[in-house]
Scaffold this motif. Structure first.
Motif, mmCIF file in Angstrom:
data_model
loop_
_atom_site.group_PDB
_atom_site.id
_atom_site.type_symbol
_atom_site.label_atom_id
_atom_site.label_comp_id
_atom_site.label_asym_id
_atom_site.label_seq_id
_atom_site.Cartn_x
_atom_site.Cartn_y
_atom_site.Cartn_z
ATOM 1 N N GLU A 37 0.825 -1.210 0.000
ATOM 2 C CA GLU A 37 0.000 0.000 0.000
ATOM 3 C C GLU A 37 0.865 1.268 0.000
ATOM 4 O OE1 GLU A 37 -3.142 0.049 -0.489
ATOM 5 O OE2 GLU A 37 -3.882 -1.922 0.083
ATOM 6 N N ALA A 40 2.243 1.562 -3.472
ATOM 7 C CA ALA A 40 1.178 2.006 -4.392
ATOM 8 C C ALA A 40 0.923 3.505 -4.210
ATOM 9 C CB ALA A 40 -0.103 1.206 -4.134
ATOM 10 N N SER A 41 0.906 3.970 -2.978
ATOM 11 C CA SER A 41 0.647 5.383 -2.718
ATOM 12 C C SER A 41 1.726 6.266 -3.354
ATOM 13 C CB SER A 41 0.575 5.636 -1.202
ATOM 14 O OG SER A 41 0.309 7.001 -0.963
ATOM 15 N N LYS A 43 3.787 5.411 -5.777
ATOM 16 C CA LYS A 43 3.762 5.190 -7.230
ATOM 17 C C LYS A 43 2.656 6.024 -7.875
ATOM 18 C CE LYS A 43 2.154 1.110 -8.588
ATOM 19 N NZ LYS A 43 2.128 -0.358 -8.762
ATOM 20 N N TYR A 44 1.475 6.024 -7.290
ATOM 21 C CA TYR A 44 0.362 6.773 -7.873
ATOM 22 C C TYR A 44 0.612 8.281 -7.801
ATOM 23 C CZ TYR A 44 -2.294 2.351 -7.693
ATOM 24 O OH TYR A 44 -2.721 1.059 -7.858
ATOM 25 N N SER A 67 -3.829 7.549 -4.550
ATOM 26 C CA SER A 67 -2.623 7.644 -3.712
ATOM 27 C C SER A 67 -3.011 7.905 -2.261
ATOM 28 C CB SER A 67 -1.722 8.772 -4.232
ATOM 29 O OG SER A 67 -0.647 8.973 -3.341
ATOM 30 N N GLU A 70 -4.594 4.723 -0.685
ATOM 31 C CA GLU A 70 -3.610 3.668 -0.358
ATOM 32 C C GLU A 70 -2.833 4.037 0.903
ATOM 33 O OE1 GLU A 70 -4.815 1.648 -2.052
ATOM 34 O OE2 GLU A 70 -4.655 1.901 -4.209
ATOM 35 N N ALA A 107 -1.168 0.240 -13.061
ATOM 36 C CA ALA A 107 -2.061 0.437 -11.908
ATOM 37 C C ALA A 107 -3.178 -0.615 -11.922
ATOM 38 C CB ALA A 107 -2.648 1.846 -11.933
ATOM 39 N N GLY A 110 -1.733 -3.902 -10.835
ATOM 40 C CA GLY A 110 -1.480 -3.918 -9.382
ATOM 41 C C GLY A 110 -2.758 -4.137 -8.597
ATOM 42 N N GLU A 111 -3.805 -3.414 -8.968
ATOM 43 C CA GLU A 111 -5.094 -3.560 -8.274
ATOM 44 C C GLU A 111 -5.641 -4.972 -8.486
ATOM 45 O OE1 GLU A 111 -6.180 -1.257 -6.303
ATOM 46 O OE2 GLU A 111 -5.328 0.618 -7.023
ATOM 47 N N GLU A 114 -4.035 -7.439 -6.221
ATOM 48 C CA GLU A 114 -4.515 -7.298 -4.836
ATOM 49 C C GLU A 114 -5.919 -7.903 -4.677
ATOM 50 O OE1 GLU A 114 -4.109 -3.234 -3.508
ATOM 51 O OE2 GLU A 114 -1.938 -3.397 -3.425
ATOM 52 N N GLU A 145 -10.021 -1.424 -3.448
ATOM 53 C CA GLU A 145 -9.228 -1.739 -4.655
ATOM 54 C C GLU A 145 -10.132 -2.156 -5.825
ATOM 55 O OE1 GLU A 145 -6.860 -0.394 -3.698
ATOM 56 O OE2 GLU A 145 -5.923 -1.247 -1.921
#
Ligand SMILES: [Fe+2]
Ligand SMILES: [Fe+2]
Length: 203
Positions: A37, A40-41, A43-44, A67, A70, A107, A110-111, A114, A145
């Motif tokens: 998480e 991801a935060s 990265k976004y 972002s 996450e 993205a 990734g989601e 998850e 997600e």
């Protein structure tokens, strides 16, 4: 002699029966969840900046909203981990920034991981090990997600059709569970945790 043996057996049975199983898997899963998480935060947030550079302001808005969501998931998992008396290990988020079209697909991937793999396993383990707070935190992330995956799919579709100006331009994020809404279509209370929409973070 027979009675002594029986008594010893009963004492042992009581002792082992009373001991709760240590939540070994859930502890590891919480750590992996915090890492996922947090990464991801970050990265976004970087993808949002790239989208702005490429002139995709509405897509950048969604990257910013996701972002934020996450980061709320990471904080929730961290609180549960702390409650188990455990600490997070040091780590550095690692990711690559490419074009917005490629970033959106990353993205979505990734989601999808998850939703299909990570959280179903984490939830099964947390239920097995009876860590209710982890079940709650994982459920909030899992449900969020699914919405993120759909929003990202909409963004990618709009980008391909050159219609990104029609995407939502404001999002609302629940500060408690990370649930993410198109601001034009939000509920009066968060559908996941019942927090009042007046508390939502508008992005
Ligand atoms: Fe997400
Ligand atoms: Fe919520």
């Amino acid at each position: 002699m027979k009675n002594t043996l029986l008594l010893t057996f009963l004492v042992l049975l009581t002792l082992t029966g009373c001991n709760k199983v240590a939540p070994v898997k859930t502890t590891e899963n919480l750590k992996a969840g915090i890492k996922g998480e947090t990464t991801a935060s970050a990265k976004y947030a970087a993808f949002a900046q790239k989208a702005r550079e490429e002139g995709y302001d509405t897509i950048a808005k969604f990257f910013d909203a996701a972002s934020k969501a996450e980061s709320i998931h990471a904080a929730n998992h961290a609180k549960v981990l702390e409650g188990l008396g455990e600490k997070m290990d040091e780590f550095k988020p690692e990711f690559e920034v490419k074009t917005t079209a490629v970033n959106l697909q990353a993205a979505i991937d990734g989601e999808t991981y998850e939703i299909n793999t990570m959280y179903p396993q984490f939830l099964a383990d947390a239920k097995n090990e009876k860590v209710d707070k982890a079940v709650k935190s994982f459920t909030w992330a899992f449900d969020t997600e699914k919405k993120h995956q759909q929003f990202y799919a909409n963004c990618l579709e709009a980008l391909k059709l050159n219609s990104e100006r029609n995407l939502p331009f404001e999002y609302a994020v629940c500060p408690v569970c990370g649930n993410t809404y198109d601001k034009a279509n939000m509920d009066a209370k968060c559908a996941f945790c019942q927090t009042d929409s007046s508390k939502f973070i508008i992005i």
